[in-house]
Design a protein around this motif. Structure first.
Motif, short mmCIF file in Angstrom:
data_model
loop_
_atom_site.label_atom_id
_atom_site.label_comp_id
_atom_site.label_asym_id
_atom_site.label_seq_id
_atom_site.Cartn_x
_atom_site.Cartn_y
_atom_site.Cartn_z
N ASP A 1 22.40 -88.17 62.84
CA ASP A 1 23.12 -87.90 61.60
C ASP A 1 23.28 -89.18 60.80
O ASP A 1 23.30 -90.28 61.34
N SER A 2 23.39 -89.04 59.50
CA SER A 2 23.72 -90.17 58.65
C SER A 2 24.86 -89.74 57.75
O SER A 2 25.18 -88.57 57.64
N SER A 3 25.47 -90.72 57.12
CA SER A 3 26.61 -90.42 56.24
C SER A 3 26.22 -90.49 54.77
O SER A 3 27.09 -90.61 53.92
N GLY A 4 24.96 -90.45 54.51
CA GLY A 4 24.51 -90.49 53.13
C GLY A 4 23.00 -90.47 53.06
O GLY A 4 22.31 -90.39 54.07
N GLU A 5 22.50 -90.60 51.86
CA GLU A 5 21.05 -90.58 51.65
C GLU A 5 20.62 -91.84 50.92
O GLU A 5 21.11 -92.12 49.82
N ILE A 6 19.74 -92.60 51.56
CA ILE A 6 19.21 -93.83 50.95
C ILE A 6 17.78 -93.59 50.50
O ILE A 6 16.94 -93.16 51.30
N LEU A 7 17.52 -93.87 49.25
CA LEU A 7 16.15 -93.76 48.74
C LEU A 7 15.37 -95.01 49.10
O LEU A 7 15.92 -96.10 49.23
N ASN A 8 14.05 -94.85 49.26
CA ASN A 8 13.15 -95.97 49.61
C ASN A 8 13.62 -96.69 50.87
O ASN A 8 13.71 -97.92 50.91
N ASN A 9 13.91 -95.89 51.90
CA ASN A 9 14.52 -96.46 53.12
C ASN A 9 13.52 -96.67 54.25
O ASN A 9 13.93 -96.89 55.39
N ASN A 10 12.22 -96.61 53.96
CA ASN A 10 11.20 -96.90 54.97
C ASN A 10 10.35 -98.08 54.52
O ASN A 10 9.98 -98.19 53.35
N CYS A 11 10.04 -98.96 55.48
CA CYS A 11 9.28 -100.16 55.14
C CYS A 11 8.50 -100.62 56.36
O CYS A 11 9.01 -100.57 57.49
N VAL A 12 7.26 -101.04 56.16
CA VAL A 12 6.42 -101.54 57.24
C VAL A 12 6.65 -103.04 57.39
O VAL A 12 6.69 -103.77 56.39
N MET A 13 6.77 -103.52 58.61
CA MET A 13 6.96 -104.95 58.85
C MET A 13 5.65 -105.69 58.59
O MET A 13 4.57 -105.23 58.99
N GLU A 14 5.76 -106.81 57.92
CA GLU A 14 4.59 -107.63 57.57
C GLU A 14 4.64 -108.95 58.34
O GLU A 14 5.72 -109.54 58.49
N TYR A 15 3.48 -109.39 58.77
CA TYR A 15 3.39 -110.68 59.47
C TYR A 15 2.90 -111.73 58.51
O TYR A 15 1.84 -111.58 57.89
N HIS A 16 3.66 -112.81 58.35
CA HIS A 16 3.28 -113.91 57.47
C HIS A 16 2.72 -115.03 58.35
O HIS A 16 3.47 -115.72 59.03
N ARG A 17 1.43 -115.14 58.32
CA ARG A 17 0.76 -116.06 59.25
C ARG A 17 1.17 -117.51 59.03
O ARG A 17 1.28 -118.28 59.97
N THR A 18 1.43 -117.86 57.78
CA THR A 18 1.77 -119.26 57.50
C THR A 18 3.11 -119.66 58.11
O THR A 18 3.30 -120.82 58.48
N THR A 19 4.05 -118.72 58.17
CA THR A 19 5.38 -119.04 58.73
C THR A 19 5.58 -118.47 60.12
O THR A 19 6.55 -118.83 60.79
N GLY A 20 4.68 -117.58 60.53
CA GLY A 20 4.83 -116.97 61.85
C GLY A 20 5.97 -115.99 61.94
O GLY A 20 6.47 -115.71 63.03
N THR A 21 6.40 -115.43 60.80
CA THR A 21 7.52 -114.49 60.80
C THR A 21 7.04 -113.06 60.62
O THR A 21 6.11 -112.80 59.86
N LEU A 22 7.70 -112.16 61.32
CA LEU A 22 7.43 -110.72 61.19
C LEU A 22 8.68 -110.10 60.59
O LEU A 22 9.75 -110.11 61.22
N SER A 23 8.58 -109.58 59.38
CA SER A 23 9.77 -109.08 58.69
C SER A 23 9.43 -107.90 57.80
O SER A 23 8.27 -107.68 57.44
N ALA A 24 10.48 -107.17 57.45
CA ALA A 24 10.35 -106.03 56.53
C ALA A 24 11.32 -106.27 55.37
O ALA A 24 12.51 -106.48 55.59
#
Length: 781
Positions: free
Chosen positions: A387-410
């Motif tokens: 269950d959720s307590s509301g509705e968020i639009l655009n709430n899905n995102c794929v994590m991207e790997y930034h090779r220059t910094t070595g970070t995996l983030s969305a």
């Protein structure tokens, strides 16, 4: 360039880490030859998640390429020729690599500079320990070195075990071959059989004796190896607890205080480097344990080895599970006061994503908003039926790997809360006291789907509003939670009462953040606030240190005789200062936190025309001018006057500095500073001359009682202190309705030129005797 000079002096592992920052994506030669230029650019001013900053990043890329080309052109001589070619090549390479994605260049260089600063700082701290933080970092780094050594030792032991076991299997096969030969002797003549049988049996006895001894040796090797792994795992668990349960928790606490205006949380790159080292060491040990299991299965020997390895495998899986689930963090929190139908952003990051190759199967992250009760159930591992307590639009995102910094983030850039479902409130609780949280969840596969982890992380508490008028009270809820939440609490429990000094610390932090200034609340300011909060001016200032303030006193109950709470008054002050008066506060021109009686006592000892600025007691977001002057109703008596408070609306019409400039009876800012010395740099420049036949009107502020050097008392208006009328606004009388009168006694602006007349009164008299009809006729013609 100072950082690069120190970075070149790094040694050992630190030097290797520094060198590993560079490669085809950014050559180390570029860093070396453009060191001063690179360190002089404002890389941090570019917001990587803001597409509008791409133009700024493009300009930095173009400047970098131009600097490289300029550096190449200045190379001379034989060695210079080769360097010229190389630098020109790098300029073209960087241009082609980042021309379509200049933000990635900024991300790369920011990562390099921050990493170099960290490595240099760690090296300096190791040489010159200063304070507990550097000692803690030194302890962590030392433990990592010990773990690296022990992991290498178990790797060597495992290889030795594998080599011995392979030789054992060869000898075992030799023993089987001897037995087979003995079995085949029945077909051999008796005389020859006896001789060969004796030889083979002797050989078999020797091999079997060796096998028996070697089996015991192998078993001992296995047990010793398991014991070493057990010791390494204990050390890994201890190191992981130190990093995750102390360092990472402290980072999260700093992030929470940053929501109240505390220092922007830093050190995430350091935490990531530690977590990646943990991940690397844990994975190496896990692979070693699995190889040991394979060796045991390949050659079963009697003993407890199988159970030991099963336990080790289970333990190390638990350790890596805790690491992955704990390092899924929110790098950029969503706004804690969240307005429906308004775009907002957030960033989540997996600190071990690059090291564990999670990006090989890019995970998707989903964001949902949940209530306080649902958050409690999640932490107890109770089902919330998604269950959720509301509705968020655009709430899905794929994590991207930034090779220059070595970070995996969305990066969630365009989320919006479409609707919210509220729970039943308790007692006096308002909608702005109800807390929610944004939950981010994902699923990570590690080791080629060998291990799969379902992870969740909760944002800081969020208060949902539907109108801007609720922002003030929602901010109070957030401030109280950020300031007084304890680590590991049940969501989202906070104390109902806190010591006054604790609250002062939170208010001071918030105030300094709003003012963007190091000038916060001094002791006198805090005493004033205590007197207002506790509605008592008779308590000794020292007694306030032991007093407590409840949430109800802070922002639920109105102050005595007012229709607003303590927080609403304080927030109104901050809002006014932030929008209009920040420079004056930073200049020390505003005392602010002074009550009416204190202002009177301070001013009565000063010359007439001395004034000060204090916040209004009776109005939210108001500031008044108090000054000392003669009583126009009674000769020889001096009074302290208080102007009707100004608010944001007033300053949107005319600034404080201009208003003070208008009032000629204000001469010295308390205690004795000439007002022009303090405020003249903020005065609005004089209006320009008439344009296209139009004269611009000018707004001026006047106080009727003080419009002349010796104001006459007004019978219709009270003139005692607070009863002074509010400032009125006087407009120039000339609005280009008639053209200016051509008169030799007046200057170009229509003002009397006193230097050119002997008798102003006679001149006015002459003007009054002029026939109006003739003037009108002349203008018509």
């Amino acid at each position: 360039m100072a950082v690069w000079i120190q970075a070149q002096q790094l040694q050992g592992d630190a030097l290797h880490q520094m060198q590993s920052l560079y490669g085809q994506h950014f050559p180390i030669e570029v860093r070396h030859y453009l060191a001063q230029w690179i360190e002089g650019q404002l890389w941090d001013s570019v917001e990587l998640e803001n597409p509008q900053d791409e133009l700024k990043a493009k300009r930095l890329l173009d400047s970098l390429v131009q600097e490289l080309q300029r550096k190449a052109e200045h190379q001379v001589g034989e060695d210079g020729f080769l360097l010229k070619i190389k630098l020109g090549h790098y300029a073209s390479q960087l241009k082609s690599t980042y021309d379509r994605c200049p933000l990635e260049l900024v991300r790369c260089i920011k990562h390099i500079l921050h990493s170099e600063q960290r490595l240099v700082q760690e090296a300096n701290n190791a040489s010159f320990p200063i304070g507990s933080l550097s000692q803690r970092h030194q302890q962590i780094n030392q433990t990592f070195e010990e773990l690296r050594v022990s992991t290498q030792e178990t790797e060597n032991e495992l290889r030795k075990l594998q080599h011995n076991q392979e030789y054992f299997i060869i000898q075992y096969q030799e023993n089987l071959r001897i037995q087979a030969q003995l079995s085949s002797l029945s077909a051999v003549p008796a005389e020859e059989r006896t001789q060969r049988e004796t030889s083979l049996q002797a050989k078999r006895a020797t091999v079997e004796a060796w096998l028996t001894r070697e089996a015991n040796t192998l078993q001992k090797y296995r047990l010793d190896l398991a014991e070493k792994h057990q010791k390494t795992l204990g050390q890994l668990r201890k190191q992981q607890t130190l990093i995750l349960d102390e360092e990472l928790i402290q980072w999260k606490r700093r992030q929470q205080l940053a929501g109240n205006g505390g220092p922007t949380e830093g050190g995430l790159d350091v935490l990531q480097s530690w977590c990646e080292k943990l991940a690397d060491l844990i994975w190496q040990n896990r692979q070693q344990i699995r190889r040991a299991e394979h060796l045991t299965q390949q050659l079963p020997l009697p003993g407890p080895m199988e159970e030991l390895l099963t336990k080790l495998n289970s333990d190390i899986t638990d350790i890596i599970s805790a690491l992955v689930t704990s390092t899924f963090i929110i790098e950029k929190q969503p706004p804690q006061v969240l307005k429906t139908q308004t775009k907002f952003a957030a960033t989540v990051r997996l600190l071990v994503g690059g090291k564990l190759n999670v990006h090989m199967n890019p995970p998707q992250v989903k964001a949902v908003i949940v209530s306080e009760q649902q958050a409690k159930a999640l932490l107890k591992n109770e089902s919330t039926r998604n269950d959720s307590s509301g509705e968020i639009l655009n709430n899905n995102c794929v994590m991207e790997y930034h090779r220059t910094t070595g970070t995996l983030s969305a990066h969630f850039r365009n989320m919006s809360l479409k609707r919210i479902k509220r729970s039943d409130r308790r007692g006096a609780e308002s909608v702005t006291e109800e807390k929610f949280t944004v939950m981010f969840e994902s699923q990570f596969s590690v080791g080629g789907n060998e291990l799969v982890f379902h992870v969740k992380t909760l944002s800081l508490p969020v208060v949902v509003i539907v109108h801007g008028s609720q922002d003030n009270n929602a901010t109070a809820t957030v401030l109280w939670d950020n300031a007084f939440a304890e680590p590991g609490r049940v969501p989202f429990v906070v104390p109902d009462k806190v010591l006054w000094p604790q609250l002062c610390e939170a208010l001071d932090m918030k105030y300094k953040a709003e003012m963007h200034s190091a000038r916060g609340l001094c002791d006198d300011n805090l005493v004033f606030l205590a007197q207002k909060a506790f509605s008592s001016a008779s308590i000794n200032p020292e007694d306030y240190r032991s007093m407590t303030m409840s949430w109800a006193q802070f922002n639920r109950e109105s102050l005595p005789g007012r229709n607003f709470t303590f927080w609403q008054w304080f927030d109104g002050v901050m809002e006014l200062m932030k929008k209009h008066l920040k420079p004056h506060w930073n200049d020390g021109a505003i005392l602010g936190f002074v009550n009416k009686q204190q202002a009177q006592d301070m001013l009565m000892s000063k010359p007439n025309g001395t004034f000060l600025l204090r916040f209004s007691d009776s109005e939210i977001g108001g500031i008044t001018i108090a000054w000392v002057a003669e009583n126009p109703n009674k000769a020889g008596e001096r009074l302290v006057w208080n102007l009707m408070p100004y608010t944001t609306k007033d300053f949107s019409i005319r600034s404080l500095a201009d208003r003070i400039s208008d009032l000629n009876h204000l001469m010295f800012l308390y205690p004795d500073r000439p007002k022009d010395e303090v405020f003249s740099k903020y005065y609005t420049p004089p209006l320009s001359k008439a344009v296209d036949g139009y004269v611009k009107p000018q707004i001026k502020q006047v106080v009727p009682e003080f419009t002349t050097p010796n104001p006459e008392p007004s019978s219709g208006n009270p003139t005692y202190m607070d009863q002074a009328p509010s400032p009125s606004v006087a407009h120039p009388i000339n609005f280009a309705i008639f053209p200016p009168i051509s008169d030799p006694m007046m200057d170009a602006d229509g003002e009397f030129d006193l230097e050119d007349t002997m008798d102003v009164a006679r001149h006015v008299e002459e003007l009054l005797r002029r026939p109006m009809a003739n003037q009108w006729d002349g203008q018509q013609s």
